[in-house]
Design a protein around this motif. Structure first.
Motif, PDB file in Angstrom:
ATOM      1  N   MET A  34       1.242  70.295  31.703  1.00 45.10           N
ATOM      2  CA  MET A  34       1.300  71.733  31.466  1.00 45.10           C
ATOM      3  C   MET A  34       0.835  72.494  32.708  1.00 45.10           C
ATOM      4  SD  MET A  34       2.513  71.970  28.425  1.00 45.10           S
ATOM      5  CE  MET A  34       2.361  73.695  28.116  1.00 45.10           C
ATOM      6  N   LEU A  35       1.329  73.698  32.834  1.00 45.89           N
ATOM      7  CA  LEU A  35       0.905  74.562  33.928  1.00 45.89           C
ATOM      8  C   LEU A  35      -0.551  74.957  33.716  1.00 45.89           C
ATOM      9  CD1 LEU A  35       3.991  76.950  34.049  1.00 45.89           C
ATOM     10  CD2 LEU A  35       3.528  74.981  35.501  1.00 45.89           C
ATOM     11  N   ARG A  36      -1.291  75.051  34.810  1.00 45.38           N
ATOM     12  CA  ARG A  36      -2.692  75.493  34.706  1.00 45.38           C
ATOM     13  C   ARG A  36      -2.800  76.864  35.363  1.00 45.38           C
ATOM     14  NH1 ARG A  36      -7.256  75.265  37.862  1.00 45.38           N
ATOM     15  NH2 ARG A  36      -6.315  73.841  39.379  1.00 45.38           N
ATOM     16  N   ARG A  37      -3.027  77.872  34.520  1.00 46.08           N
ATOM     17  CA  ARG A  37      -3.182  79.241  35.006  1.00 46.08           C
ATOM     18  C   ARG A  37      -4.663  79.523  35.176  1.00 46.08           C
ATOM     19  NH1 ARG A  37       1.223  78.796  32.018  1.00 46.08           N
ATOM     20  NH2 ARG A  37       2.978  80.174  32.319  1.00 46.08           N
ATOM     21  N   PHE A  38      -5.019  80.281  36.221  1.00 48.86           N
ATOM     22  CA  PHE A  38      -6.438  80.574  36.402  1.00 48.86           C
ATOM     23  C   PHE A  38      -6.651  81.879  37.151  1.00 48.86           C
ATOM     24  CE2 PHE A  38      -5.120  78.266  40.121  1.00 48.86           C
ATOM     25  CZ  PHE A  38      -5.855  78.789  41.176  1.00 48.86           C
ATOM     26  N   ASN A  39      -7.820  82.452  36.919  1.00 50.46           N
ATOM     27  CA  ASN A  39      -8.297  83.657  37.585  1.00 50.46           C
ATOM     28  C   ASN A  39      -9.731  83.348  38.007  1.00 50.46           C
ATOM     29  OD1 ASN A  39      -5.975  85.383  37.037  1.00 50.46           O
ATOM     30  ND2 ASN A  39      -6.576  85.150  34.908  1.00 50.46           N
ATOM     31  N   PRO A  40      -9.930  82.928  39.255  1.00 47.16           N
ATOM     32  CA  PRO A  40     -11.241  82.443  39.677  1.00 47.16           C
ATOM     33  C   PRO A  40     -12.297  83.536  39.775  1.00 47.16           C
ATOM     34  CG  PRO A  40      -9.772  82.560  41.560  1.00 47.16           C
ATOM     35  CD  PRO A  40      -8.954  82.885  40.346  1.00 47.16           C
ATOM     36  N   GLU A  41     -13.548  83.108  39.643  1.00 45.69           N
ATOM     37  CA  GLU A  41     -14.666  84.015  39.876  1.00 45.69           C
ATOM     38  C   GLU A  41     -14.638  84.440  41.333  1.00 45.69           C
ATOM     39  OE1 GLU A  41     -18.497  82.723  38.549  1.00 45.69           O
ATOM     40  OE2 GLU A  41     -17.643  81.724  36.797  1.00 45.69           O
ATOM     41  N   GLY A  42     -15.091  85.640  41.593  1.00 48.90           N
ATOM     42  CA  GLY A  42     -15.100  86.149  42.956  1.00 48.90           C
ATOM     43  C   GLY A  42     -13.832  86.900  43.324  1.00 48.90           C
ATOM     44  N   VAL A  43     -12.862  86.928  42.409  1.00 45.44           N
ATOM     45  CA  VAL A  43     -11.631  87.680  42.593  1.00 45.44           C
ATOM     46  C   VAL A  43     -11.543  88.653  41.418  1.00 45.44           C
ATOM     47  CG1 VAL A  43      -9.117  87.548  42.723  1.00 45.44           C
ATOM     48  CG2 VAL A  43     -10.507  85.736  43.751  1.00 45.44           C
ATOM     49  N   ALA A  44     -11.236  89.908  41.707  1.00 48.51           N
ATOM     50  CA  ALA A  44     -11.128  90.896  40.625  1.00 48.51           C
ATOM     51  C   ALA A  44     -10.113  90.425  39.587  1.00 48.51           C
ATOM     52  CB  ALA A  44     -10.697  92.246  41.192  1.00 48.51           C
ATOM     53  N   PRO A  45     -10.350  90.730  38.307  1.00 43.64           N
ATOM     54  CA  PRO A  45      -9.399  90.328  37.261  1.00 43.64           C
ATOM     55  C   PRO A  45      -8.022  90.943  37.513  1.00 43.64           C
ATOM     56  CG  PRO A  45     -11.407  91.241  36.298  1.00 43.64           C
ATOM     57  CD  PRO A  45     -11.482  91.479  37.776  1.00 43.64           C
ATOM     58  N   PRO A  46      -6.958  90.293  37.024  1.00 41.65           N
ATOM     59  CA  PRO A  46      -5.616  90.856  37.166  1.00 41.65           C
ATOM     60  C   PRO A  46      -5.531  92.255  36.566  1.00 41.65           C
ATOM     61  CG  PRO A  46      -5.498  88.598  36.397  1.00 41.65           C
ATOM     62  CD  PRO A  46      -6.947  88.996  36.336  1.00 41.65           C
ATOM     63  N   LEU A  47      -4.688  93.090  37.168  1.00 42.60           N
ATOM     64  CA  LEU A  47      -4.527  94.466  36.696  1.00 42.60           C
ATOM     65  C   LEU A  47      -3.614  94.578  35.488  1.00 42.60           C
ATOM     66  CD1 LEU A  47      -4.263  96.297  40.138  1.00 42.60           C
ATOM     67  CD2 LEU A  47      -6.259  96.087  38.624  1.00 42.60           C
ATOM     68  N   SER A  48      -2.836  93.527  35.213  1.00 39.80           N
ATOM     69  CA  SER A  48      -1.996  93.497  34.019  1.00 39.80           C
ATOM     70  C   SER A  48      -1.858  92.035  33.595  1.00 39.80           C
ATOM     71  CB  SER A  48      -0.640  94.176  34.272  1.00 39.80           C
ATOM     72  OG  SER A  48       0.091  93.485  35.253  1.00 39.80           O
ATOM     73  N   ASN A  49      -0.814  91.721  32.853  1.00 44.01           N
ATOM     74  CA  ASN A  49      -0.675  90.383  32.276  1.00 44.01           C
ATOM     75  C   ASN A  49      -0.064  89.395  33.272  1.00 44.01           C
ATOM     76  OD1 ASN A  49      -0.880  88.427  30.347  1.00 44.01           O
ATOM     77  ND2 ASN A  49       1.052  88.930  29.359  1.00 44.01           N
ATOM     78  N   TYR A  50      -0.893  88.898  34.183  1.00 43.96           N
ATOM     79  CA  TYR A  50      -0.486  87.855  35.119  1.00 43.96           C
ATOM     80  C   TYR A  50      -1.707  87.019  35.471  1.00 43.96           C
ATOM     81  CZ  TYR A  50      -2.308  90.904  38.875  1.00 43.96           C
ATOM     82  OH  TYR A  50      -3.091  91.687  39.678  1.00 43.96           O
ATOM     83  N   SER A  51      -1.486  85.907  36.139  1.00 40.37           N
ATOM     84  CA  SER A  51      -2.571  85.031  36.590  1.00 40.37           C
ATOM     85  C   SER A  51      -2.613  85.055  38.107  1.00 40.37           C
ATOM     86  CB  SER A  51      -2.322  83.596  36.123  1.00 40.37           C
ATOM     87  OG  SER A  51      -2.271  83.538  34.717  1.00 40.37           O
ATOM     88  N   HIS A  52      -3.820  84.959  38.670  1.00 40.88           N
ATOM     89  CA  HIS A  52      -3.930  84.911  40.124  1.00 40.88           C
ATOM     90  C   HIS A  52      -3.381  83.604  40.685  1.00 40.88           C
ATOM     91  CE1 HIS A  52      -5.835  88.671  40.891  1.00 40.88           C
ATOM     92  NE2 HIS A  52      -6.877  88.412  40.125  1.00 40.88           N
ATOM     93  N   GLY A  53      -3.511  82.532  39.942  1.00 43.08           N
ATOM     94  CA  GLY A  53      -3.012  81.249  40.403  1.00 43.08           C
ATOM     95  C   GLY A  53      -2.393  80.464  39.265  1.00 43.08           C
ATOM     96  N   VAL A  54      -1.374  79.670  39.595  1.00 43.79           N
ATOM     97  CA  VAL A  54      -0.751  78.768  38.629  1.00 43.79           C
ATOM     98  C   VAL A  54      -0.511  77.442  39.352  1.00 43.79           C
ATOM     99  CG1 VAL A  54       1.229  78.315  37.135  1.00 43.79           C
ATOM    100  CG2 VAL A  54       0.368  80.660  37.385  1.00 43.79           C
ATOM    101  N   VAL A  55      -1.066  76.370  38.807  1.00 47.68           N
ATOM    102  CA  VAL A  55      -0.888  75.049  39.387  1.00 47.68           C
ATOM    103  C   VAL A  55       0.231  74.335  38.635  1.00 47.68           C
ATOM    104  CG1 VAL A  55      -1.957  72.797  39.800  1.00 47.68           C
ATOM    105  CG2 VAL A  55      -3.298  74.897  40.080  1.00 47.68           C
ATOM    106  N   ILE A  56       1.197  73.809  39.399  1.00 44.69           N
ATOM    107  CA  ILE A  56       2.261  72.981  38.834  1.00 44.69           C
ATOM    108  C   ILE A  56       1.896  71.540  39.159  1.00 44.69           C
ATOM    109  CG2 ILE A  56       4.715  72.399  38.861  1.00 44.69           C
ATOM    110  CD1 ILE A  56       5.255  75.272  39.854  1.00 44.69           C
ATOM    111  N   PRO A  57       1.461  70.758  38.157  1.00 44.43           N
ATOM    112  CA  PRO A  57       1.054  69.373  38.420  1.00 44.43           C
ATOM    113  C   PRO A  57       2.210  68.518  38.930  1.00 44.43           C
ATOM    114  CG  PRO A  57       0.262  70.108  36.270  1.00 44.43           C
ATOM    115  CD  PRO A  57       1.237  71.145  36.763  1.00 44.43           C
ATOM    116  N   ALA A  58       1.858  67.489  39.661  1.00 41.79           N
ATOM    117  CA  ALA A  58       2.853  66.551  40.183  1.00 41.79           C
ATOM    118  C   ALA A  58       3.692  65.991  39.044  1.00 41.79           C
ATOM    119  CB  ALA A  58       2.157  65.416  40.930  1.00 41.79           C
ATOM    120  N   GLY A  59       4.948  65.762  39.318  1.00 41.34           N
ATOM    121  CA  GLY A  59       5.841  65.148  38.344  1.00 41.34           C
ATOM    122  C   GLY A  59       6.527  66.112  37.396  1.00 41.34           C
TER     123      GLY A  59
END
Length: 129
Positions: free
Chosen positions: A1-26
């Motif tokens: 599954m995709l891993r969505r994240f919004n790390p500490e130290g970065v302002a929260p998203p301004l709307s419905n999105y994620s700051h980062g999305v990891v696409i695992p290998a395979g």
């Protein structure tokens, strides 16, 4: 599954999105060309909200053809002609994608490839093989 994240130290998203999305290998990746507000019969609506609804409907149809849905979206890039069209585009996105929160970029542009177009959306999605 995709891993969505919004790390500490970065302002929260301004709307419905994620700051980062990891696409695992395979995972299978699907890169979707910029979709415009055009109906299956080739009609381009005048209304920007209707154009945006068709952009997202086209993306969802392409995802469905590969067994994917909105929650498989890893990233979106949205191009909008004119700041006054933003609210209609955001409303169409929310209606189409619901709680899906891909990484996202939105850019205001002077024009798109065809003068009647007011919005174009490019996408990247991923799913388990």
């Amino acid at each position: 599954m995709l891993r969505r994240f919004n790390p500490e130290g970065v302002a929260p998203p301004l709307s419905n999105y994620s700051h980062g999305v990891v696409i695992p290998a395979g995972m299978k990746q699907l890169h979707v060309s910029g979709q415009i507000g055009i109906t299956p019969d080739g009609t381009i609506p005048d209304d920007v909200g209707e154009q945006a609804r068709w952009c997202f409907a086209n993306i969802l149809a392409i995802l469905a053809a590969e067994g994917m849905a909105a929650d498989n979206l890893a990233s979106l890039t949205t191009y909008v002609v004119g700041e006054d069209n933003l609210a209609a585009v955001r409303e169409a996105r929310q209606q189409a994608l619901g709680e899906a929160a891909p990484a996202s970029t939105l850019v205001f542009v002077a024009a798109l490839a065809t003068p009647v177009l007011k919005v174009e959306v490019q996408a990247i999605a991923a799913s388990v093989v």
